[in-house]
Design an enzyme around this catalytic site. Structure first.
Site, short mmCIF file in Angstrom:
data_model
loop_
_atom_site.label_atom_id
_atom_site.label_comp_id
_atom_site.label_asym_id
_atom_site.label_seq_id
_atom_site.Cartn_x
_atom_site.Cartn_y
_atom_site.Cartn_z
N SER A 1 0.83 -1.20 0.00
CA SER A 1 0.00 0.00 0.00
C SER A 1 0.87 1.26 0.00
O SER A 1 1.75 1.40 -0.84
CB SER A 1 -0.95 -0.06 1.20
OG SER A 1 -1.99 0.87 1.08
N ASP B 1 -5.68 -4.07 -2.15
CA ASP B 1 -4.63 -3.67 -1.22
C ASP B 1 -3.79 -4.83 -0.70
O ASP B 1 -4.31 -5.77 -0.10
CB ASP B 1 -5.30 -2.96 -0.03
CG ASP B 1 -4.31 -2.15 0.79
OD1 ASP B 1 -3.16 -2.58 0.95
OD2 ASP B 1 -4.70 -1.08 1.28
#
Length: 253
Positions: free
Chosen positions: A43, A163
């Site tokens: 991320s 993610d």
């Protein structure tokens, strides 16, 4: 010491802490950086890792983009999830302006980005990038928090991805030592040290974090960014924590 890897955790807007740490490493940790064979992240951590590897001179610009981006989110009625606000498009525009044209060449084989398969829920570390667009897609996938950032997962090589922090928030690479960086207090090399600890840890997506009031506040700030003043303080905290690590390990210059 040879065989060093450097890994930055998933943390949303707390990535400003990573930028502070990265700035300290550039200014006072060249002895360490010259021995880093691979960079990794999930991320926001993957974004900072990519900048530190391919365009370290853009760290300050990256920080300013983060402040402006966070201010935009704070102005939205429902934050990033506000109807009509395209979180991913705004994030990508920042990456496109900061990463150099040859970023994929510089990153290939040295940058490991954590992403999660939307269908199987399995983690994948991507380290091969055939084009700059390829790299951008992987970084977008690693930063896509379902619902928060949108409803459609990022497509990469014919599959949908979300993610990387959901399945591996702090990649530890094989071979050598992986130096870990996180804005959450835990069993890490570079991280804040909270007062009033409760003494217990929880493992979240391969990252051991301390159960503490400070970490609970940080968790909320990851998706709902605090004021610019608080973010600047986080940047400074990252810088100072990285300096402390460099001195402790005799890498400070």
């Amino acid at each position: 010491m040879k065989g060093i890897n450097l890994s930055f955790s998933a943390c949303g807007f707390l990535g400003i802490y990573h930028l502070g740490a990265a700035s300290a490493l550039c200014r006072h940790g060249q002895k360490l950086l010259k021995d880093v064979q691979a960079f990794a992240g999930a991320s926001a951590g993957s974004l900072v890792a990519s900048v530190l590897l391919t365009a370290p001179e853009k760290l300050e610009e990256c920080g300013e983009f983060t402040y402006v981006f966070a201010e935009e989110i704070r102005r939205q009625a429902l934050g990033a999830a506000t109807p009509g606000y395209d979180f991913m498009a705004r994030l990508r525009s920042g990456m496109e302006s900061i990463l150099p044209p040859d970023a994929h060449t510089l990153a290939c084989g040295r940058l490991h980005v954590s992403i999660t398969n939307a269908r199987s829920g399995r983690n994948c570390l991507v380290s091969a990038f055939c084009s700059r667009e390829d790299l951008l897609q992987v970084l977008c996938a690693s930063s896509f928090v379902p619902i928060y950032a949108g409803l459609r997962a990022v497509e990469y090589r014919g599959q949908k991805w979300v993610d990387g922090g959901l399945t591996d928030s702090l990649p530890i690479l094989p071979g050598g030592r992986t130096v870990t960086v996180s804005p959450f207090t835990g069993r890490l090399d570079i991280s804040p040290q909270d007062d009033g600890r409760l003494g217990s840890y929880v493992r979240v997506a391969n990252q051991d974090v301390l159960v503490s009031p400070g970490n609970l506040v940080r968790l909320s700030h990851a998706l709902f960014p605090p004021s610019r003043r608080e973010m600047e303080s986080l940047h400074q905290r990252g810088f100072e924590d990285a300096l402390r690590f460099l001195r402790r390990e005799n890498w400070f210059e």
